[in-house]
Structures are given as structure tokens and as C-alpha cells.
Design a protein around this motif. Sequence first.
Motif, PDB file in Angstrom:
ATOM      1  N   GLY A  18       0.771  -1.268   0.194  1.00 21.99           N
ATOM      2  CA  GLY A  18       0.002  -0.068  -0.019  1.00 21.99           C
ATOM      3  C   GLY A  18       0.813   1.394  -0.125  1.00 21.99           C
ATOM      4  O   GLY A  18       0.450   2.366   0.007  1.00 21.99           O
TER       5      GLY A  18
ATOM      6  N   LYS B 275      -3.817   7.179   5.288  1.00 21.22           N
ATOM      7  CA  LYS B 275      -3.640   5.655   5.498  1.00 21.22           C
ATOM      8  C   LYS B 275      -2.923   5.183   6.852  1.00 21.22           C
ATOM      9  O   LYS B 275      -2.548   6.140   7.671  1.00 21.22           O
TER      10      LYS B 275
ATOM     11  N   ASN C  11      -6.752   3.652  -3.244  1.00 21.43           N
ATOM     12  CA  ASN C  11      -6.993   3.520  -1.831  1.00 21.43           C
ATOM     13  C   ASN C  11      -8.567   3.363  -1.181  1.00 21.43           C
ATOM     14  O   ASN C  11      -8.884   3.552  -0.073  1.00 21.43           O
TER      15      ASN C  11
ATOM     16  N   LEU D 239      -0.458  -2.354  -4.514  1.00 17.82           N
ATOM     17  CA  LEU D 239      -0.835  -2.758  -3.318  1.00 17.82           C
ATOM     18  C   LEU D 239      -0.046  -4.123  -2.339  1.00 17.82           C
ATOM     19  O   LEU D 239      -0.214  -4.200  -1.230  1.00 17.82           O
TER      20      LEU D 239
ATOM     21  N   ILE E  54     -10.298  -1.595  -4.767  1.00 18.84           N
ATOM     22  CA  ILE E  54      -9.487  -2.730  -4.186  1.00 18.84           C
ATOM     23  C   ILE E  54      -9.913  -4.149  -4.524  1.00 18.84           C
ATOM     24  O   ILE E  54      -9.497  -5.186  -5.042  1.00 18.84           O
TER      25      ILE E  54
ATOM     26  N   TYR F  57      -7.846  -6.041  -6.892  1.00 20.57           N
ATOM     27  CA  TYR F  57      -6.622  -6.661  -6.525  1.00 20.57           C
ATOM     28  C   TYR F  57      -6.620  -8.111  -6.068  1.00 20.57           C
ATOM     29  O   TYR F  57      -7.668  -8.483  -5.393  1.00 20.57           O
TER      30      TYR F  57
END
Length: 844
Positions: A333, A828, A355, A396, A360, A364
Motif C-alpha cells: 500500500g 493511510k 485507496n 498494493l 481494491i 486486487y
Amino acid sequence: MATSNDDQPPASTSGRLDLILPHLGDIRIPNAGDKIYKDECVYCFDTPASPDGIYICMKTFFGLGRKFVPFHHNRTGSAVYLNIRRKTIPVKKDFSNDDKSKITKLAINVEGGFQTDDNKLEHQEYNSIIIMPDFVEISLDLNGSPELPDKVVMAVSGILSAESASRRAELESLENTWDGEKRPISKHSENLVQLDNGIRIPPSGWKCQKCDMREGLWLNLSDGSIGCGRKYFDGTGGNNHASEHYEQTKYPLVVKLGTITPNGADVYSYEEDAMVLDPQLDKHLAYFGINISDCRKTEKSMLEMEIDLNKRFDEWSIIQEDGLELKPLFGPGFTGMANLGNSCYLNSVMQMLFNIPDFIHEYYRSDKAIQYQESDHVDPPGDLRTQLMRLAAGLLSGEYSLFSENLSEQIGISPQLFKNLIGRNHQEFMSKRQQDAQEFLLYVIEQIEKNHQIEQSRGRNRSVEPPGDCFKFEIEQRVECGESGKVKYTNRQESHLSLPVTDVPIQNQAEYDAYLALKQQTESNGEKLDSSHTVQPIIKLTDCINNFAAKVRIEEFYSSAVNRKTFATMTSRFRTFPDYLLIHLKKFTLNENWTPKKLDISMDVPDFLDLEIFRAQGKQPDEEELPDDASNSDVNVAKDGNNSSSQNVPSFEFNQEFLQQLIDMGFPIEACKRALYHTKNGGMELATSWILEHLDDPTTMEPFVVPSSNSSHPQTCNASGQLPQVEIEPQALQMLQDMGIPERYACLALKINNNQTERAIEWYFTNEHQIDSIEREELAKQTQIMNTSGQQQQHSTRDGVGRYELVGFISHMGQSTFCGHYVVHLKKTLPSENDVSQAQNKSS
């Protein structure tokens, strides 16, 4: 797990050659049309510089990281791969030549821009043939290389000598790029008229002939007059005497004194309205006694002045967190993206999207086998899902941001394949010019949504919603007749909230007024105020939202309740709230000469935002709706307005029921007709949305005539709702091009505005940030309407709680709307200090 190349057990040369012979039929010799992906893996971000290098299939020419080679072998049967490994050796740069390191434009990793590499790199390359399934290696080093079959030798030679696919795509993009230093040769250079007036220009001590200014002076190459430059919008610069001299004499070429060197100078053509090249400059200067070989630079060039205008210390230092002790981050990340040359807009947007949980979850895959299984295998570089999964894994997984004591900062990933793909059908995004991040964000979401629909139709995607739905919401607009008090409610779908920053209170008004007074006084004394004294007006985001929700008075509103024009009030509220609210702050305006100007303001954005007070309540029990029946006179106008003396039969008839309802809502009749025509009578929601989106377009209120069915011109929809029915007038087109508007956009603006140049110019600069998507979006709506025969209902949006926490923002550095640099800040959760190198200030 297979061992790396360096750990392969030795094998006899003859045994290895025997393994390759059965696969000779699958090995191809590349031809000129083949794309060779030898710079990076098409499924991950491994490159020749990675520990295992890159493996190029000698049948498909796809580059693969070592982890994906077994998957590719098992699926395709390809067994022979060319492994390219490259070791880099850093070499310190030689800064003895100042010209090579000089910054001449506000850009990154393009010629003349800021370079991110402190060292040059030398490469040592190691090539070998790999035979699957056991990764048997045949070294191609010069010492001790086996004698390979001719076909293999020719294939390897062809791959190594060919231009890589990424490089070819980059060259194609450069064909559409205007580079600030690649100026056209002036048409006046060859036959420039120079007056025999005996004027000789001294080597120094110049001043404007009209105001005695001694900086920013321009020498006219026809008569030798010296004048000061133009006054800028902020009051700096000259007094326009050089340009005024051109208006009087029409002598076109001027050169900026102080920029003349043996290598050239800044030359401007008033007639061509551009910085140009003058191949005869030495001759033209010698006419006035100036020996170009003896000249030295004493003033900033125009490009350097543009850098100074955009790269203001205070703005850059704030956004780059100057003064804080920042340390690079590593791990999942926390992977950076390399700047490909003015690609900061793309990097910022994609970092932000990945993000967000919806993106994601959609793209991902931590398991490489699953990622490969869901990817495209026929054309992975040309498949959007494949490249989005590749990008998600690169950002990621943490594979490309591993901590090392030998690295001062992470290498990151290069999104070249994604940029090539997403910009393939977009003239601007395929180029290396700086682009608008908001326009790119909306374009990416649009492309993902279209791809999602295609995948669903083919059974490839099981997701119910595209990930961009997390941004979608509905706005409810309530219109109340000023006389009768009766109301009308309409809804429209949005993917972002666009907020103007004008007409809102300035929080530091007294301080800002004092700064403006000081600046004016300083400039009246012939001096310039130091930038350290600059005070930016501070504006609150909450005030911009309050403006959005405030009542708006509508004049000339036709009320079906009183059967005449009166006034009304309109308010906007959130009918639904999205999971993630995208806010676009419109920090620009137009100058008197129709050029966009970025507003120099500071926006106060809270960490938390509660918008529940702006939730729509819908029609209340005590409210009475405006009646649906329109006045007969207006209906007759609507019926007769398209049946004039034209002998051609109109190819379209309005749905009178929809037309009456739109008129009852108070919309102008011409706008109603345009909306129904443009949406093909697709329904009230579509027509209402179209009107609300185009009320500000300059031709929306003009009389609308339905094009005849036998018109000889193609009827292509555009954003104003009026189809282009006339040929572009060459003089009008030339006028817009002379203002620097590209031909493609000039044609679009003139078609929309019926060759009316002033309105076309206004329309262009108003819609410049979205001009590429205007016609595309409208045509997409047309296609959707026709495919569903006008029956498709608008996709419902999610509805959550209207309370939000700030999780990221994208900033643009620089005062110009045409160049600068984008930076994204994301909130984050930082790993523990044992796992990753962190910043001292964790809130950053």
C-alpha cells in the motif's frame, strides 16, 4: 517454488540443445509489425532490472515476470523464452555543463524539466534461453555460448534489436505533443523586411523608447525599435509598448534583449501569436550591429519566467511539506509511481482510486494464479481489466516497495502500459502534455463502467455494480412558483459535486485587503512586492457547500399554475449520499481575453463533514404540485415552431406530453425542444437532466429547428443540443486557431455555436476542461436510449449517511491552468516502525 537463474544446476550443452529442438516450430522471428514487450511484464511490474529479469515468450513476444512464466506455459504451451537480466551500475552525473542540467519548463522527466534521477546508470545485460517447464537455461554470453539453430539465433537477434512496444507507444504519443522548446519556424524569417534607418543597437544600456523601462525589453527586427513587454493580469510585466508598436507598424518579429546567445534567443511573432524560431536571426541582428557570437544571456527566457510563475516557493513548500523530516515509506500500500513525463495527473488519480475499497476489491488479487486466471491471455496489454489488476497488484502488494538499507527511496512502478491503454482512443491522454486530473478521473470511471458492462454481457464479470458506483448519488431539485407557491421536484444523478469558489466569504478579508493595498502601492513606486509578503484569501469548503444548497431565484419562469411567466426559486438537496463523495473545486475563472486563470486561494477543508442537514425531504403533505397542463398558446408554438417554410419534412416529432410537462416545470421552450430531440423522447428524467446540464450553454435558449430528414450533412449530436447543420467557415476556424485553440476543438466549438466566433470562443474556454468528453458522453446517451427503445430506467444509487471523513485530496501546484504539477495526499494507517520506514510527522 522454482529456483532463481543464479541457482540453476549445471547441465550439459548438448542436453540443453536437445530440449530446444522439439519447440523450433513454435519459435517466431519477429517482423516489423510485431510488438515486443521486453521492457516489463504484461501482468506485473518485473523488468529486466528485477532480480530474475524478464522472460519474453518467443512465440507471442509477451514479456513475463518469473512468477507468471509457469502459468503462461501451462495455458499456451509455449516452452521457449528469452530471459533478459540487466544489472545497473550508478555513475555520478557530471554537472560541469550547466546547460544540460538547466530547468527550462515546469515538467518532470521530460527534456528541459525536473529530473528525478540523481545518477546516470550504466547497464550490464545478461541474456539466456529458458526452456520450460523446468527453467533449463542456455546462456547466450559470448564466452562459451553453444551453437544454436539459425532460427533461434535470428529470433533472439530480432527481439533484442527491435524497438520495444512501450517505446513505440511513447513515440506515437510524442507525435501529438507540443513541446515548449520545439517552436515553429516563423513564416516571416526568410523574407523579413528590415528598414534602412541607420539604427545601431548598443551591447548594453537598453531602455524602452516610451517609458524608460530597462527590463523585459523587445527589439523589433524590422525597424530596430525597443519596447517593453506586456502587462500581466496581476499587474507585473511591462506597459505593452512593444505590442502597441506592432499594432501601429505591423512589423511582426521581435527578439527579447538579454536572452540572445550564440545558440539563439526568444523570438516572438505577433502575427503568428507564438514564440517562433528565426533561422536568420544572426543576419537580422547583424543588420542592427549586433554580433550574435558575442552575446551573453543576461535575462530569464520566457520559459524560465513561466517556471517562476508556476513554481512559487510558498505553494510548493506547503504541498511538499517543506521543513518536515520525511522518510520514505515501504511495504504494501506504500508503492510510488514513476513520472513518465507530465503523468503526475494519472499517478495522483490512480493512487487515490486504489485507496478505495470498491476498487481494491474489484481488481486486487494477492494470489498470482487467480490474477492470471482472471486476466486476458490473448491481448493482456490491450485489456483494461488485466492492466487494472496489474496496477492494483503493483501498488498494493508491496513487492515493488521493499525496504533495503542500500536504497534511500523506493524504486516504485512505471504505469507505462496502463497509460498507453487508457489513452489509446483519447488524443490528449495519449500525449505527454499535462492534463486535468478531474477530467482524467471522470474519464477513467467512465471507461471502467463501459468495460464492466461489456464483461457482464460476456459473462466474464460477476460483480453487480462497477466500482465507480461508490461515487454516484442523486440530487433533488425543488422549484417553487413565486406566485402560486406550487412546486415541482426533479432528480438527477451525479458522480461528483462541482463547487465554484467565487461569491463566498473571505475569512481573512482585512488581511487580504491590506496585502492588495501594499502590493498596489509598491507597484506604483515602480517596484515589485516580495513573494514572501503574499497573502492568499482563505475560503471555507463549508461556505461553498452552503452556496450550492442556497435558494436560487429564476426569472422568466413560466408557471402552469398562473399560465404566465413569473419568477420561481430553486433549491438543491442530496436525495442520496454516496459512499465516497468526490468534490471538484472550480478554482479558475476567465480573463477579459477569454483565457482561463487559476484563482489563487487557500481552501479551508475540515477533517469531518456533516451534510445530513442537506438531505432532501421530498414532496411535503402541505405542498401542491404544479399542474401538468401547459397553455395552448405555448403548445401551438411548440407544434408550429418546426414547420416553417422549409420544404423538407422534419425527421423528428416531439412527444407533446413530455414537451408540455417540461414547459410546466418552467424551462424555456427552446431548451425543452432541444432536450427532447437530443434524448430522442427518452423520458422526462433524461430530458430534465439534459436541460439542467446545459442551461449555461450559450445556444440552449436560441430558436431550435429540427434538421430535415434529407439533410446532406451528418447529424452528429453535440453538447449544446443543436446538431451541426453548417460547414465550418474557414475564416472563423482560422480565428480560433490563431488564438491557440487546436483545430479539432475549434471545429467542435464552431459547429455547436453555428460559426459564431465569439460564442464559440466563450464555449471553448468554459468547457475546455471537459471538451473531449462532451460529445462522447452525449453520443453514449443517444446509443443507450436507442438500444433500450427509450424504456431503460436510470440505475439506482446507493444511499448512506451523509457524514464524511477526509481521506485524500489532489492538489495542483502552479498558477497556470495549462501546466504545473499534481500531488495526491492520502490518509493511510501506517505500519509499525519495525516493518517500514516512516515520516516523523505521522499526520502527514
